[in-house]
Write a protein that holds these residues in place. Structure first.
Motif, mmCIF file in Angstrom:
data_model
loop_
_atom_site.group_PDB
_atom_site.id
_atom_site.type_symbol
_atom_site.label_atom_id
_atom_site.label_comp_id
_atom_site.label_asym_id
_atom_site.label_seq_id
_atom_site.Cartn_x
_atom_site.Cartn_y
_atom_site.Cartn_z
ATOM 1 N N TYR A 92 0.828 -1.196 0.000
ATOM 2 C CA TYR A 92 0.000 0.000 0.000
ATOM 3 C C TYR A 92 0.871 1.258 0.000
ATOM 4 C CZ TYR A 92 -4.290 2.616 1.022
ATOM 5 O OH TYR A 92 -5.373 3.459 0.963
ATOM 6 N N THR A 93 1.880 1.274 0.872
ATOM 7 C CA THR A 93 2.792 2.418 0.923
ATOM 8 C C THR A 93 3.623 2.508 -0.346
ATOM 9 O OG1 THR A 93 2.920 2.291 3.339
ATOM 10 C CG2 THR A 93 4.699 3.453 2.215
ATOM 11 N N LEU A 94 4.093 1.369 -0.823
ATOM 12 C CA LEU A 94 4.921 1.357 -2.029
ATOM 13 C C LEU A 94 4.125 1.817 -3.246
ATOM 14 C CD1 LEU A 94 7.814 0.685 -2.796
ATOM 15 C CD2 LEU A 94 7.080 -1.642 -3.291
ATOM 16 N N TYR A 95 2.874 1.420 -3.318
ATOM 17 C CA TYR A 95 2.014 1.845 -4.430
ATOM 18 C C TYR A 95 1.858 3.365 -4.431
ATOM 19 C CZ TYR A 95 -2.455 2.998 -6.639
ATOM 20 O OH TYR A 95 -3.440 3.597 -7.376
ATOM 21 N N GLU A 96 1.572 3.938 -3.262
ATOM 22 C CA GLU A 96 1.425 5.395 -3.170
ATOM 23 C C GLU A 96 2.716 6.107 -3.541
ATOM 24 O OE1 GLU A 96 -1.755 5.188 0.577
ATOM 25 O OE2 GLU A 96 0.401 5.506 0.906
ATOM 26 N N ALA A 97 3.841 5.594 -3.017
ATOM 27 C CA ALA A 97 5.135 6.228 -3.295
ATOM 28 C C ALA A 97 5.499 6.106 -4.768
ATOM 29 C CB ALA A 97 6.217 5.608 -2.414
ATOM 30 N N LEU A 98 5.301 4.929 -5.357
ATOM 31 C CA LEU A 98 5.648 4.717 -6.764
ATOM 32 C C LEU A 98 4.803 5.591 -7.681
ATOM 33 C CD1 LEU A 98 6.210 0.858 -7.020
ATOM 34 C CD2 LEU A 98 7.888 2.646 -7.525
ATOM 35 N N LEU A 99 3.497 5.632 -7.427
ATOM 36 C CA LEU A 99 2.620 6.442 -8.270
ATOM 37 C C LEU A 99 2.975 7.923 -8.158
ATOM 38 C CD1 LEU A 99 0.264 6.496 -10.223
ATOM 39 C CD2 LEU A 99 -1.302 6.550 -8.272
ATOM 40 N N GLY A 100 3.191 8.392 -6.932
ATOM 41 C CA GLY A 100 3.592 9.785 -6.740
ATOM 42 C C GLY A 100 4.940 10.081 -7.366
ATOM 43 N N SER A 158 1.088 14.154 -1.800
ATOM 44 C CA SER A 158 2.239 14.521 -0.966
ATOM 45 C C SER A 158 3.543 14.056 -1.606
ATOM 46 C CB SER A 158 2.092 13.899 0.427
ATOM 47 O OG SER A 158 0.945 14.379 1.090
ATOM 48 N N ALA A 159 3.536 12.846 -2.168
ATOM 49 C CA ALA A 159 4.742 12.336 -2.827
ATOM 50 C C ALA A 159 5.084 13.163 -4.058
ATOM 51 C CB ALA A 159 4.541 10.870 -3.193
ATOM 52 N N VAL A 160 4.060 13.565 -4.821
ATOM 53 C CA VAL A 160 4.307 14.323 -6.054
ATOM 54 C C VAL A 160 5.006 15.647 -5.763
ATOM 55 C CG1 VAL A 160 3.174 15.592 -7.926
ATOM 56 C CG2 VAL A 160 2.449 13.268 -7.390
ATOM 57 N N LEU A 213 16.792 11.145 -9.608
ATOM 58 C CA LEU A 213 15.888 10.031 -9.335
ATOM 59 C C LEU A 213 16.264 9.301 -8.048
ATOM 60 C CD1 LEU A 213 15.301 8.452 -12.867
ATOM 61 C CD2 LEU A 213 14.052 10.288 -11.716
ATOM 62 N N HIS A 214 17.571 9.197 -7.761
ATOM 63 C CA HIS A 214 18.010 8.502 -6.550
ATOM 64 C C HIS A 214 17.454 9.187 -5.305
ATOM 65 C CE1 HIS A 214 20.887 5.778 -8.507
ATOM 66 N NE2 HIS A 214 21.122 6.772 -9.322
ATOM 67 N N VAL A 215 17.520 10.521 -5.293
ATOM 68 C CA VAL A 215 17.050 11.265 -4.124
ATOM 69 C C VAL A 215 15.533 11.320 -4.093
ATOM 70 C CG1 VAL A 215 17.125 13.510 -2.974
ATOM 71 C CG2 VAL A 215 19.156 12.652 -4.149
ATOM 72 N N SER A 216 14.925 11.470 -5.278
ATOM 73 C CA SER A 216 13.494 11.740 -5.328
ATOM 74 C C SER A 216 12.656 10.545 -4.876
ATOM 75 C CB SER A 216 13.083 12.158 -6.746
ATOM 76 O OG SER A 216 13.343 11.124 -7.674
ATOM 77 N N PHE A 217 13.126 9.301 -5.083
ATOM 78 C CA PHE A 217 12.308 8.181 -4.625
ATOM 79 C C PHE A 217 12.234 8.155 -3.095
ATOM 80 C CE2 PHE A 217 11.375 3.798 -3.427
ATOM 81 C CZ PHE A 217 10.227 3.597 -4.176
ATOM 82 N N GLY A 218 13.327 8.506 -2.434
ATOM 83 C CA GLY A 218 13.282 8.633 -0.978
ATOM 84 C C GLY A 218 12.280 9.687 -0.549
ATOM 85 N N PHE A 219 12.213 10.803 -1.305
ATOM 86 C CA PHE A 219 11.228 11.832 -1.005
ATOM 87 C C PHE A 219 9.811 11.308 -1.208
ATOM 88 C CE2 PHE A 219 14.328 15.513 -2.068
ATOM 89 C CZ PHE A 219 14.898 15.370 -0.823
ATOM 90 N N ALA A 220 9.628 10.471 -2.233
ATOM 91 C CA ALA A 220 8.298 9.904 -2.479
ATOM 92 C C ALA A 220 7.859 9.036 -1.301
ATOM 93 C CB ALA A 220 8.301 9.094 -3.775
ATOM 94 N N LEU A 221 8.774 8.230 -0.781
ATOM 95 C CA LEU A 221 8.463 7.424 0.398
ATOM 96 C C LEU A 221 8.115 8.311 1.593
ATOM 97 C CD1 LEU A 221 11.055 4.497 0.337
ATOM 98 C CD2 LEU A 221 8.567 4.305 0.224
ATOM 99 N N ILE A 222 8.873 9.381 1.775
ATOM 100 C CA ILE A 222 8.599 10.298 2.884
ATOM 101 C C ILE A 222 7.196 10.896 2.738
ATOM 102 C CG2 ILE A 222 9.241 12.518 3.912
ATOM 103 C CD1 ILE A 222 12.151 11.829 3.214
ATOM 104 N N GLY A 223 6.854 11.315 1.513
ATOM 105 C CA GLY A 223 5.531 11.890 1.294
ATOM 106 C C GLY A 223 4.421 10.908 1.623
ATOM 107 N N ALA A 224 4.584 9.655 1.179
ATOM 108 C CA ALA A 224 3.565 8.641 1.464
ATOM 109 C C ALA A 224 3.467 8.357 2.959
ATOM 110 C CB ALA A 224 3.882 7.360 0.694
#
Length: 287
Positions: A92-100, A158-160, A213-224
């Motif tokens: 659920y968290t990964l889906y939100e982070a990946l989509l964002g 939030s992730a976006v 991209l390396h930094v931004s995926f961590g930000f996506a996880l934080i947003g989710a």
């Protein structure tokens, strides 16, 4: 002519593969040493943490201990959580982070390339982007929950907003740093603005974009996670909130460990993709 002079090129040709093999062996040894050192450091930190907690040199109630954290993870794996199976919460968290992340990356790349190519657009929108970038984006998470509810939409939003800006600025800078000679040569050959953008600017900016991209995926996880922490029906962030609400320090740390594993796996996949795409680039790890 001296025989030594005649034999020098042959000797150099024989020594060249030897030097290459030596460098490869040295690189492998260094990789093994670095990996072993990382594992040893982690073991030492965990052992010290466990020892200090058991001796009550640090408060085990607030700081927990590695053994309890492992027990909590094992309980979640074998018996599930109060919200359902652990795999469901991770997905659920990964889906939100990946989509964002995907939406934020696409929007950041498109806007960054567009403003990098069109000076008038950059001059008009530049001040507004700077103002938006200065807003602490984490504080937008409660607003998104109000707008979009407790479902995944608020976490994706939030992730976006967290992903967009680092990708945008890297894409913008990459578009501005394109070799002007390449652009001029393409125009001389009759390339239109669209072809210059697609065949010269975007490929030249790819390395800049991948860096973000390396930094931004961590930000996506934080947003989710932040969105789930504020209000959600599922997800790792909600596990953190529930563990905190019940004063379960081991649960909070267990959720953090799970997130760290997910982030490391994602980082490894991005690194693998980058190496496959940029195989032509010399590696700087051996220097």
């Amino acid at each position: 002519m001296s025989p030594d002079v005649l034999s020098t090129p042959v000797a150099d040709a024989v020594k060249a593969p030897d030097r290459a093999h030596s460098r490869a062996r040295a690189a492998r040894r260094r990789k093994i040493v670095v990996g072993a050192s990382r594992v040893l450091l982690l073991v030492l930190v965990l052992a010290l943490w466990e020892a200090l907690s058991r001796a009550e040199a640090i408060d085990p109630f607030n700081f927990s201990m590695p053994s309890k954290i492992w027990d909590q993870i094992w309980t979640w794996v074998t018996h599930g959580t109060a919200l359902g199976s652990l795999g469901e919460q991770i997905w659920y968290t990964l889906y939100e982070a990946l989509l964002g992340w995907v939406i934020g990356v696409i929007a950041g790349v498109v806007c960054g390339i567009a403003l990098g190519r069109i000076t008038f657009l950059a001059d008009v929108l530049g001040p507004y982007i700077k103002v938006l970038n200065s807003i602490p984006r984490i504080v937008l998470a409660p607003i998104f929950v109000i707008w979009f509810g407790l479902g995944p939409a608020s976490k994706v939003a939030s992730a976006v907003v967290l992903v967009f800006f680092p990708v945008f600025f890297n894409a913008f800078q990459g578009a501005r740093e394109v070799d002007r000679n390449l652009v001029a040569n393409a125009r001389i050959l009759g390339a239109s603005d669209r072809r210059v953008t697609l065949q010269v600017v975007i490929p030249s900016a790819t390395s800049w974009i991948f860096t973000s991209l390396h930094v931004s995926f961590g930000f996506a996880l934080i947003g989710a996670i932040v969105g789930e922490y504020i209000g959600a029906t599922k997800g790792i962030g909600l596990l953190v909130a529930q563990s905190q609400g019940t004063f379960n320090a081991a649960g909070v740390y267990a959720a953090m460990v799970i997130l760290a594993v997910v982030a490391l796996v994602a980082e490894g996949l991005l690194t693998f993709a980058e190496r496959r795409i940029f195989r032509w680039k010399p590696s700087g790890s051996d220097s």
